[in-house]
Design an enzyme around this catalytic site. Sequence first.
Site, PDB file in Angstrom:
ATOM      1  N   ASN A  64       0.924  -1.162  -0.039  1.00  0.00           N
ATOM      2  CA  ASN A  64       0.013   0.106   0.060  1.00  0.00           C
ATOM      3  C   ASN A  64       0.883   1.363   0.028  1.00  0.00           C
ATOM      4  OD1 ASN A  64      -2.449  -0.995  -0.059  1.00  0.00           O
ATOM      5  ND2 ASN A  64      -3.008  -0.817   1.902  1.00  0.00           N
TER       6      ASN A  64
ATOM      7  N   GLY B  20      -0.046   8.558  -1.449  1.00  0.00           N
ATOM      8  CA  GLY B  20       0.783   9.767  -1.858  1.00  0.00           C
ATOM      9  C   GLY B  20       2.034   9.522  -0.961  1.00  0.00           C
ATOM     10  N   ALA B  21       2.124   8.951   0.222  1.00  0.00           N
ATOM     11  CA  ALA B  21       3.477   8.772   0.982  1.00  0.00           C
ATOM     12  C   ALA B  21       3.807  10.265   1.593  1.00  0.00           C
ATOM     13  CB  ALA B  21       4.669   8.196   0.242  1.00  0.00           C
TER      14      ALA B  21
ATOM     15  N   ALA C 183       4.253 -15.612   3.743  1.00  0.00           N
ATOM     16  CA  ALA C 183       4.544 -16.442   4.767  1.00  0.00           C
ATOM     17  C   ALA C 183       3.096 -16.833   5.394  1.00  0.00           C
ATOM     18  CB  ALA C 183       5.051 -15.507   6.024  1.00  0.00           C
TER      19      ALA C 183
ATOM     20  N   ASP D 287      -2.975 -11.339   6.434  1.00  0.00           N
ATOM     21  CA  ASP D 287      -2.052 -12.320   6.823  1.00  0.00           C
ATOM     22  C   ASP D 287      -1.400 -12.250   7.968  1.00  0.00           C
ATOM     23  OD1 ASP D 287      -3.105 -12.648   4.225  1.00  0.00           O
ATOM     24  OD2 ASP D 287      -1.103 -13.307   3.347  1.00  0.00           O
TER      25      ASP D 287
ATOM     26  N   ARG E  98     -10.845  12.243   7.994  1.00  0.00           N
ATOM     27  CA  ARG E  98     -11.581  11.584   6.658  1.00  0.00           C
ATOM     28  C   ARG E  98     -12.924  10.883   7.037  1.00  0.00           C
ATOM     29  NH1 ARG E  98      -5.574   8.654   5.255  1.00  0.00           N
ATOM     30  NH2 ARG E  98      -4.920  10.430   4.013  1.00  0.00           N
TER      31      ARG E  98
ATOM     32  N   HIS F  19      -7.584   2.284   4.863  1.00  0.00           N
ATOM     33  CA  HIS F  19      -6.763   2.087   5.824  1.00  0.00           C
ATOM     34  C   HIS F  19      -7.695   1.055   7.044  1.00  0.00           C
ATOM     35  CE1 HIS F  19      -2.790   2.890   8.077  1.00  0.00           C
ATOM     36  NE2 HIS F  19      -3.702   2.401   9.351  1.00  0.00           N
TER      37      HIS F  19
ATOM     38  N   GLU G  10       0.916  -0.951   8.985  1.00  0.00           N
ATOM     39  CA  GLU G  10      -0.598  -1.001   9.034  1.00  0.00           C
ATOM     40  C   GLU G  10      -1.074  -2.461   9.593  1.00  0.00           C
ATOM     41  OE1 GLU G  10      -2.234  -0.457   5.252  1.00  0.00           O
ATOM     42  OE2 GLU G  10      -4.158  -0.702   5.966  1.00  0.00           O
TER      43      GLU G  10
ATOM     44  N   ALA H  59       0.298   7.833   8.712  1.00  0.00           N
ATOM     45  CA  ALA H  59       0.596   6.217   8.421  1.00  0.00           C
ATOM     46  C   ALA H  59       2.218   6.151   7.961  1.00  0.00           C
ATOM     47  CB  ALA H  59       0.126   5.628   7.078  1.00  0.00           C
TER      48      ALA H  59
END
Length: 456
Positions: free
Chosen positions: A42, A47-48, A156, A223, A283, A393, A422, A437
């Site tokens: 992700n 947009g990081a 994994a 996972d 948000r 998210h 996350e 994040a």
Amino acid sequence: VNTEADVIVLGAGGAGMAAAITAKENGASVLVLEKMPMVGGNTLISGAEMAAPGNWLQEKEGIEDSVDLFYEDIMKGGDNIADPEVVRVLAENALSAAEWLRDDVHVQFEDNMLFFGGHSVKRSLVPLNASGVEPIQKLKAKCDELGIEIQTDTPATKLIQDEAGKVIGVEAQHDGQTLTYTAHNGVIIATGGFGSNLEMRKQYNPMMDEKILSTNSVGSTGDGITMAEAIGAKLVDMEWIQTYPTCDAETGRLLYVGDVRLDGRAILVNLEGKRFVEELERRDVISKAVTETTDGFSYLFWDEASMVASGVREQHQNEYDDLIERGMLVKADTIEEAAAHFGIDAENLKATVAKYNEYCEKGKDEEFNKRGDLIAFGEGPYYIMKSIPAIHHTMGGIKINPEAQVVNVEGNVIENLYAAGEVTGGIHGTNRLGSDAIADIMVFGRIAGANAAANK
Ligand code: ADP
């Protein structure tokens, strides 16, 4: 294949690569297992942007900020249910993580910041082109430089413990085989959230069903959460799933052209041509308000000057062209024409814009109290973008302590098991603020990496 290392990292997104690099720099041998054929998760498609209080651009712009203010914003933005100890660590280390990215990983940052909803001040750094491609490429290059092996196409599936409960390795699928990987110092889970796992979403929050589109990478299937839970890890806040308010109305993808809003230069209106929420609200608040509109969509309105000043078209030209082509974004000389494209009430929209301009003149938004600088709209052309909230998210996940160690249901640490990113819960409470994040995954990725390396 190599199936042994001091530290084994699960997932090669932002958190995983930050952990791997830090573990290696602290003297450990490191192996990264990645489920997908490529790295990035992700983080890559985000947009990081990265919140960092007291950063170099704030200094330049004379914006006062502090660790305490950031801490309070994170807590308040998530309705004060987050773990205060862990949030404190995030707030204290966000700036040093940003400097580490800049100076050691050589991530390039733009020289403007964005003002993300729910923050008290403008504090979010923007990587080159406002894209996760920049940090992921640079983190990957750093892994290569340090000789860190990343095995892709290697999901994994199971954590392995000794009799005392200490984590000593992991099972993973590799080339059609189930392999056992041995970790001398520890395993770091950095497998991301569960936004792409429909069953899991519905299990924890029935509202988040198939009707809601998603911005997530297909690899985000929870996972790591499932694997950790199977050995007794505590999960927290699992029901809190965030939708991003302004996504592609057809695909659910994140829309970066819409970041003109975060530059403080756009208003959100409904089909009736009226504003209905503060544009820089949280948000969850904006998403809920959009859901309650007549048609369930929002329409972002801005002018040519804002387009130029924000730079979003240059940064995201392909997205811009695609949106125009599909009619999801309209450019028109007059407000009437732009409104007509989506069937928005043009007279109301003109009145809304006139009223907003009055507020700008007064320096106060009397209707919604919009934060930040208020900049009046000028001449056309005008733009309107149609969008919808989509799953973005997952706030919940594995409980960690301030050392990024995984905590079990009894409240004890599971030895040699770390988690970051996350996949963890308890850091953002009910609602993560934009750009928190990247700060989170870098801070706890680095802590997990350093602690696992030191865990001889
Ligand atoms: P974060 O922001 O926390 O780093 P990302 O979504 O960016 O999260 O990265 C998580 C990475 O973990 C993705 O690249 C994803 O494909 C990978 N991943 C997910 N599940 C597994 C798994 N079972 N084994 C290995 N890697 C996984």
